[in-house]
Design an enzyme around this catalytic site. Structure first.
Site, PDB file in Angstrom:
ATOM      1  N   GLY A  64      11.605  -2.805   5.200  1.00 13.06           N
ATOM      2  CA  GLY A  64      10.912  -4.099   5.236  1.00 13.06           C
ATOM      3  C   GLY A  64      10.440  -4.472   3.836  1.00 13.06           C
ATOM      4  O   GLY A  64      10.662  -5.591   3.365  1.00 13.06           O
ATOM      5  N   HIS A  65       9.781  -3.500   3.145  1.00 16.80           N
ATOM      6  CA  HIS A  65       9.344  -3.759   1.766  1.00 16.80           C
ATOM      7  C   HIS A  65      10.545  -4.014   0.858  1.00 16.80           C
ATOM      8  O   HIS A  65      10.523  -4.919   0.027  1.00 16.80           O
ATOM      9  CB  HIS A  65       8.598  -2.540   1.197  1.00 16.80           C
ATOM     10  CG  HIS A  65       7.276  -2.258   1.829  1.00 16.80           C
ATOM     11  ND1 HIS A  65       7.023  -1.120   2.558  1.00 16.80           N
ATOM     12  CD2 HIS A  65       6.116  -2.975   1.826  1.00 16.80           C
ATOM     13  CE1 HIS A  65       5.770  -1.132   2.973  1.00 16.80           C
ATOM     14  NE2 HIS A  65       5.196  -2.250   2.552  1.00 16.80           N
TER      15      HIS A  65
ATOM     16  N   SER B  86       4.589   0.810   7.475  1.00  7.83           N
ATOM     17  CA  SER B  86       4.336   2.149   6.915  1.00  7.83           C
ATOM     18  C   SER B  86       3.740   3.054   7.977  1.00  7.83           C
ATOM     19  O   SER B  86       3.932   4.270   7.963  1.00  7.83           O
ATOM     20  CB  SER B  86       3.374   2.043   5.738  1.00  7.83           C
ATOM     21  OG  SER B  86       3.906   1.143   4.789  1.00  7.83           O
ATOM     22  N   ARG B  87       3.013   2.460   8.905  1.00  3.53           N
ATOM     23  CA  ARG B  87       2.375   3.264   9.958  1.00  3.53           C
ATOM     24  C   ARG B  87       3.387   3.875  10.919  1.00  3.53           C
ATOM     25  O   ARG B  87       3.049   4.821  11.643  1.00  3.53           O
ATOM     26  CB  ARG B  87       1.401   2.401  10.765  1.00  3.53           C
ATOM     27  CG  ARG B  87       0.169   2.029   9.986  1.00  3.53           C
ATOM     28  CD  ARG B  87      -0.647   1.018  10.762  1.00  3.53           C
ATOM     29  NE  ARG B  87      -1.619   0.373   9.899  1.00  3.53           N
ATOM     30  CZ  ARG B  87      -2.837   0.828   9.672  1.00  3.53           C
ATOM     31  NH1 ARG B  87      -3.256   1.898  10.272  1.00  3.53           N
ATOM     32  NH2 ARG B  87      -3.666   0.201   8.866  1.00  3.53           N
TER      33      ARG B  87
ATOM     34  N   GLN C 266     -10.376  -2.493   2.590  1.00  2.00           N
ATOM     35  CA  GLN C 266      -9.858  -3.191   3.771  1.00  2.00           C
ATOM     36  C   GLN C 266      -9.788  -2.292   5.000  1.00  2.00           C
ATOM     37  O   GLN C 266      -9.312  -2.711   6.051  1.00  2.00           O
ATOM     38  CB  GLN C 266      -8.509  -3.843   3.480  1.00  2.00           C
ATOM     39  CG  GLN C 266      -7.339  -2.895   3.297  1.00  2.00           C
ATOM     40  CD  GLN C 266      -6.084  -3.637   2.859  1.00  2.00           C
ATOM     41  OE1 GLN C 266      -5.976  -4.079   1.715  1.00  2.00           O
ATOM     42  NE2 GLN C 266      -5.128  -3.796   3.752  1.00  2.00           N
TER      43      GLN C 266
ATOM     44  N   GLY D 294       4.869 -10.181   3.654  1.00  8.18           N
ATOM     45  CA  GLY D 294       5.633 -10.121   4.896  1.00  8.18           C
ATOM     46  C   GLY D 294       4.923 -10.867   6.021  1.00  8.18           C
ATOM     47  O   GLY D 294       3.691 -10.896   6.095  1.00  8.18           O
TER      48      GLY D 294
ATOM     49  N   MET E   4       0.847  -1.195   0.000  1.00 12.31           N
ATOM     50  CA  MET E   4       0.000   0.000   0.000  1.00 12.31           C
ATOM     51  C   MET E   4       0.888   1.253   0.000  1.00 12.31           C
ATOM     52  O   MET E   4       0.443   2.336   0.360  1.00 12.31           O
ATOM     53  CB  MET E   4      -0.948  -0.028   1.197  1.00 12.31           C
ATOM     54  CG  MET E   4      -1.900  -1.229   1.122  1.00 12.31           C
ATOM     55  SD  MET E   4      -3.454  -0.999   1.978  1.00 12.31           S
ATOM     56  CE  MET E   4      -2.890  -0.835   3.648  1.00 12.31           C
TER      57      MET E   4
HETATM   58  O1  PAF Z   1      -0.197  -5.794   3.508  1.00 15.35           O
HETATM   59  C1  PAF Z   1      -0.607  -4.878   2.770  1.00 15.35           C
HETATM   60  O2  PAF Z   1       0.086  -3.893   2.516  1.00 15.35           O
HETATM   61  C2  PAF Z   1      -2.014  -4.971   2.184  1.00 15.35           C
HETATM   62  O3  PAF Z   1      -2.886  -5.570   3.073  1.00 15.35           O
HETATM   63  C3  PAF Z   1      -2.043  -5.650   0.808  1.00 15.35           C
HETATM   64  C4  PAF Z   1      -1.602  -7.101   0.899  1.00 15.35           C
HETATM   65  C5  PAF Z   1      -1.145  -4.908  -0.157  1.00 15.35           C
HETATM   66  C6  PAF Z   1      -3.463  -5.640   0.265  1.00 15.35           C
HETATM   67  O4  PAF Z   1      -3.940  -4.345   0.103  1.00 15.35           O
END
Ligand code: PAF
Length: 283
Positions: A36-37, A189-190, A61, A150, A30
């Site tokens: 981490g990413h 990210s938070r 979500q 992750g 997102m």
């Molecule tokens: O983990 C996330 O960043 C989100 O839940 C995902 C898997 C990209 C789905 O929107």
């Protein structure tokens, strides 16, 4: 680096670009990317000649409109950072809501085998329906052979595995270890929404999880839960929302240990209005 905001352009690109037998990896995100990413993207690049990083803040979500509104969005910086990792082999898909959902962004009603009922699912109504919906759509759009998730969102990872199995989707799911700050805070990210002071103090989340792991061989589940609650009892900065001991495969919450099973300790903690999650394998 190629950046697409339309699924049609993305698939046309790969139709021309991928040779016979070459695999495509997907790292769904997102955005507001962090180390981490990047560690997940690097892992994907080891296996796949091309890696699509999707950057999409999925509206379905979020159960809380303020959380959706405040979710950090820094697309240009994300693109710059990915460019410095590999501008030839990473491709970004950063669509608007309409490109993914059409005019009607709603969740499908997907049976998730009960994996969505506890922990995050209990506290964030509809969250996993939204995740499952968008992940399924992303798989259909990108058509990856491998998709990387992750372990920080451990419940999400198990739900995606279930989704793939139950729809027999032609993609292999690869779980990636949690990447942590020096004080143990799981990268998220938070974390951008935390002050430096709070970020430093947030090491207590991992400390508590580690203590749960250390005491797992000798304590009962109830004793471990009491210990975690006590860890946060007089903490004015962090409020524990839940700590659960879940069986790794099924995420079932048990009250007694079965020696033949593997367990994860999972927790959610509020730092003011910022919600942080983390987990640890207990055995
Ligand atoms: O983990 C996330 O960043 C989100 O839940 C995902 C898997 C990209 C789905 O929107």
């Amino acid at each position: 680096m190629e950046v697409f905001d339309k699924q049609l352009d993305l698939s046309t690109y790969f139709k021309r670009r991928l040779s016979e037998g070459q695999t495509l990896g997907l790292v769904p995100t997102m955005g507001a990317l962090h180390e981490g990413h990047f560690s997940i993207v690097r892992k994907a690049l080891v296996t796949d000649p091309y890696v699509v990083v999707s950057i999409f803040v999925n509206p379905t979500q979020f159960d809380n409109p303020n959380d959706l509104k405040n979710y950090p969005r820094i697309l240009n910086a994300d693109i710059e950072n990915l460019t410095s990792i590999d501008k030839e082999r990473i491709v970004v898909y950063a669509p608007a809501v309409e490109d993914v959902y059409g005019a009607n962004p709603i969740s499908e009603n997907i049976h998730l085998g009960g994996l969505d009922l506890q922990m995050e699912g209990k506290f964030r109504k509809g969250h996993f329906q939204g995740v499952a919906t968008v992940v399924k759509k992303l798989f259909e759009i990108v058509k990856p052979q491998h998709a990387y998730f992750g372990e920080k969102d451990f419940q999400q990872l198990q739900i995606v595995r279930h989704l793939v199995k139950s729809f027999q989707l032609p993609v292999q799911i690869i779980g990636c270890e949690i990447y942590r700050e020096a004080n143990g805070l799981a990268m998220s990210s938070r974390n951008r929404l935390l002050s430096e002071e709070t970020k430093l103090a947030a090491g207590c989340i991992f400390q508590s999880l580690k203590k749960a792991k250390d005491t797992f061989p000798t304590k009962t589940f109830d004793e471990i839960k009491e210990q975690v609650v006590a860890d946060f009892e007089n903490n004015t900065r962090f409020q524990l929302e839940y700590f659960e001991i879940a069986e790794t495969e099924t995420l079932a919450i048990h009250t007694r240990k079965n020696k033949s099973k593997k367990y994860r300790g999972c927790m959610a903690v509020f730092a003011g209005s910022v919600r942080l999650i983390d987990n640890i394998p207990l055995n």
